[in-house]
Scaffold this motif. Structure first.
Motif, short mmCIF file in Angstrom:
data_model
loop_
_atom_site.label_atom_id
_atom_site.label_comp_id
_atom_site.label_asym_id
_atom_site.label_seq_id
_atom_site.Cartn_x
_atom_site.Cartn_y
_atom_site.Cartn_z
N LEU A 58 0.83 -1.22 0.00
CA LEU A 58 0.00 0.00 0.00
C LEU A 58 0.86 1.27 0.00
O LEU A 58 0.35 2.35 -0.23
N GLU A 59 2.17 1.10 0.28
CA GLU A 59 3.02 2.30 0.48
C GLU A 59 3.70 2.75 -0.80
O GLU A 59 3.05 2.82 -1.85
N ASP A 60 4.99 3.04 -0.73
CA ASP A 60 5.72 3.60 -1.87
C ASP A 60 5.55 2.70 -3.11
O ASP A 60 5.45 1.48 -2.98
N ALA A 61 5.50 3.35 -4.27
CA ALA A 61 5.23 2.72 -5.58
C ALA A 61 3.73 2.68 -5.88
O ALA A 61 3.34 2.37 -7.01
N THR A 90 0.76 -7.33 4.59
CA THR A 90 0.57 -6.07 3.87
C THR A 90 1.62 -5.07 4.34
O THR A 90 2.04 -5.10 5.50
N ARG A 91 2.07 -4.21 3.39
CA ARG A 91 2.91 -3.07 3.80
C ARG A 91 1.99 -1.86 3.82
O ARG A 91 1.53 -1.42 2.77
N VAL A 92 1.71 -1.35 5.02
CA VAL A 92 0.81 -0.21 5.15
C VAL A 92 1.59 1.08 4.91
O VAL A 92 2.83 1.08 4.85
N PRO A 121 6.62 0.69 7.43
CA PRO A 121 7.79 1.37 6.86
C PRO A 121 8.31 2.49 7.75
O PRO A 121 7.62 2.96 8.66
N LYS A 122 9.54 2.89 7.46
CA LYS A 122 10.15 4.10 8.04
C LYS A 122 10.07 4.14 9.57
O LYS A 122 9.75 5.18 10.16
N VAL A 123 10.33 2.99 10.18
CA VAL A 123 10.29 2.92 11.66
C VAL A 123 11.53 3.65 12.21
O VAL A 123 12.65 3.36 11.82
N LEU A 155 13.83 -1.21 8.11
CA LEU A 155 14.96 -0.43 8.63
C LEU A 155 15.43 0.44 7.48
O LEU A 155 16.14 -0.03 6.59
N GLU A 156 15.01 1.70 7.48
CA GLU A 156 15.26 2.51 6.28
C GLU A 156 15.42 4.00 6.59
O GLU A 156 15.22 4.83 5.71
N THR A 157 15.76 4.31 7.84
CA THR A 157 16.13 5.69 8.16
C THR A 157 17.37 5.63 9.05
O THR A 157 17.60 4.64 9.77
N ALA A 182 16.73 1.86 -0.32
CA ALA A 182 16.46 3.09 -1.09
C ALA A 182 16.18 4.25 -0.14
O ALA A 182 16.86 5.29 -0.17
N ASP A 183 15.21 4.08 0.75
CA ASP A 183 14.93 5.15 1.71
C ASP A 183 16.12 5.39 2.63
O ASP A 183 16.39 6.54 3.01
N LEU A 184 16.81 4.32 2.98
CA LEU A 184 17.95 4.49 3.89
C LEU A 184 19.05 5.32 3.23
O LEU A 184 19.65 6.19 3.87
MG MG Z 1 11.21 2.44 1.53
#
Ligand code: MG
Ligand code: GLV
Length: 347
Positions: A58-61, A90-92, A121-123, A155-157, A182-184
């Protein structure tokens, strides 16, 4: 810090009790489906037997104007299929987005009994997990959900990496973590536009050996430090570490190599974003048959796991017995799902 007793109490009256041990599940690839696209949703019945986990993304893309269709599409996909032993995740959307709350409020009551894991995401820290933990308990109680829905953190920040141990320890609902390169990369100010994988300029140059001699540059793994940190945090808390996405679908060799490095370092699976990555992940995250055969020899030679023996000129002891057990336990899990590999392993 909570007392051990309180840690395992449900966070809402009527919510299911948290697991003390994670359910045993083979999760070599987490296959991403964009659920707003009917054409791709239609492939889900066929995918169920081909992958270990199906994830409705559901998130990025997912474009902003398709967020609600993706959420509803995920609910339909969950309702219309029997997933058997294949995981349904699911990825919310992330916690500060306009969609997160409705993702939870709609999905849990509708299909919470079928949903195994929510990927968050982005925890950034344990506070993010605590919030979702409490909210899930309330929704589970209200909707009569009978087994706890687990949380998988991306794990992306930079802050998330800094707090990785506290995130792992935040709740008995924690299933594991995936690296989000990518986000990291963006969060850390890394200078790469790639989604995972190496970079030709991240290298070590061989010593100069005289004016005329060429100097070789040895490419290094940009993700080694983070994967290692994540694996230690996860394994010390009994959670599962995963490599995340590999974006260059035209370079299967590089994808396989990135997946394999993660596997060798302790990861149990990776994301498949393209059908071609399903087989790659299956190949990499199922232990090598020669390694399984050798590990079985170790276990046979040391039935009680103690002492020292020599096998093929190599010293074995209590520690190598444990290494062998990691490989054989995984091979048995793979064999329980895959009759072809069961035969190759002789299990
Ligand atoms: Mg990401
Ligand atoms: C995945 O979400 C990533 O940002 O790499």
């Amino acid at each position: 810090m909570k007392t051990p007793r309180a840690f395992y109490q449900p966070l809402a009256i009527g919510a299911p009790s948290p697991y003390r041990e994670l359910p045993v599940a083979l999760e070599r690839m987490i296959h991403f489906v964009p659920p707003h696209l009917e054409k791709l949703r239609a492939k889900v019945p066929d995918l169920i037997s081909k992958v270990d986990v199906i994830l409705g993304n559901l998130e990025d893309a997912i474009p902003a104007d398709a967020k609600i269709d993706a959420r509803r599409g995920f609910i339909r996909m969950a309702e219309e299929n029997d997933f058997g032993k294949t995981g349904l995740w699911t990825r919310v959307n992330c916690l500060n987005s306009p969609w997160f709350l409705d993702d939870l409020m709609e999905i849990v009551p509708a299909v919470g009994n079928k949903l195994d894991v929510i990927m968050l995401p982005k925890v950034e820290g344990p506070w993010d997990i605590h919030y979702l933990d409490q909210l899930l308990a309330q929704l589970e109680a209200r909707s009569g959900i009978t087994k706890p829905i687990l949380i998988h953190a991306i794990l992306e920040t930079a802050e998330g990496v800094k707090n990785v141990e506290a995130i792992a320890a935040a709740s008995p609902r924690m299933h594991g973590m995936s690296l989000g390169p990518a986000d990291l990369a963006a969060s850390r100010g890394m200078k790469t536009t790639r989604v995972g994988g190496g970079h030709p300029d991240y290298s070590v140059l061989a010593d100069a050996a005289g004016e005329a001699a060429p100097r070789t540059a040895y490419q290094q793994d940009l993700w080694h430090y983070t994967v290692a940190k994540m694996v230690d945090a996860c394994l010390s808390y009994g959670l599962k570490p995963f490599y995340g996405p590999f974006g260059d679908f035209s370079d299967p060799a590089a994808c396989e190599s990135q997946f394999r490095n993660a596997f060798l370092m302790g990861c149990l699976g990776a994301w498949s974003l393209h059908p071609s990555q399903i087989e790659l992940a299956k190949k990499v995250f199922s232990p090598d048959p020669a390694e399984v055969a050798f590990a079985l020899k170790i276990l046979e030679a040391m039935p009680d796991g103690t002492g020292a023996v020599m096998i093929d000129g190599k010293m074995q002891d209590d520690a190598t017995w444990k290494q062998a057990k990691v490989i054989v336990d995984l091979a048995r899990l793979v064999a329980s799902k895959d009759p072809e590999l069961a035969q190759v392993y002789g299990l």
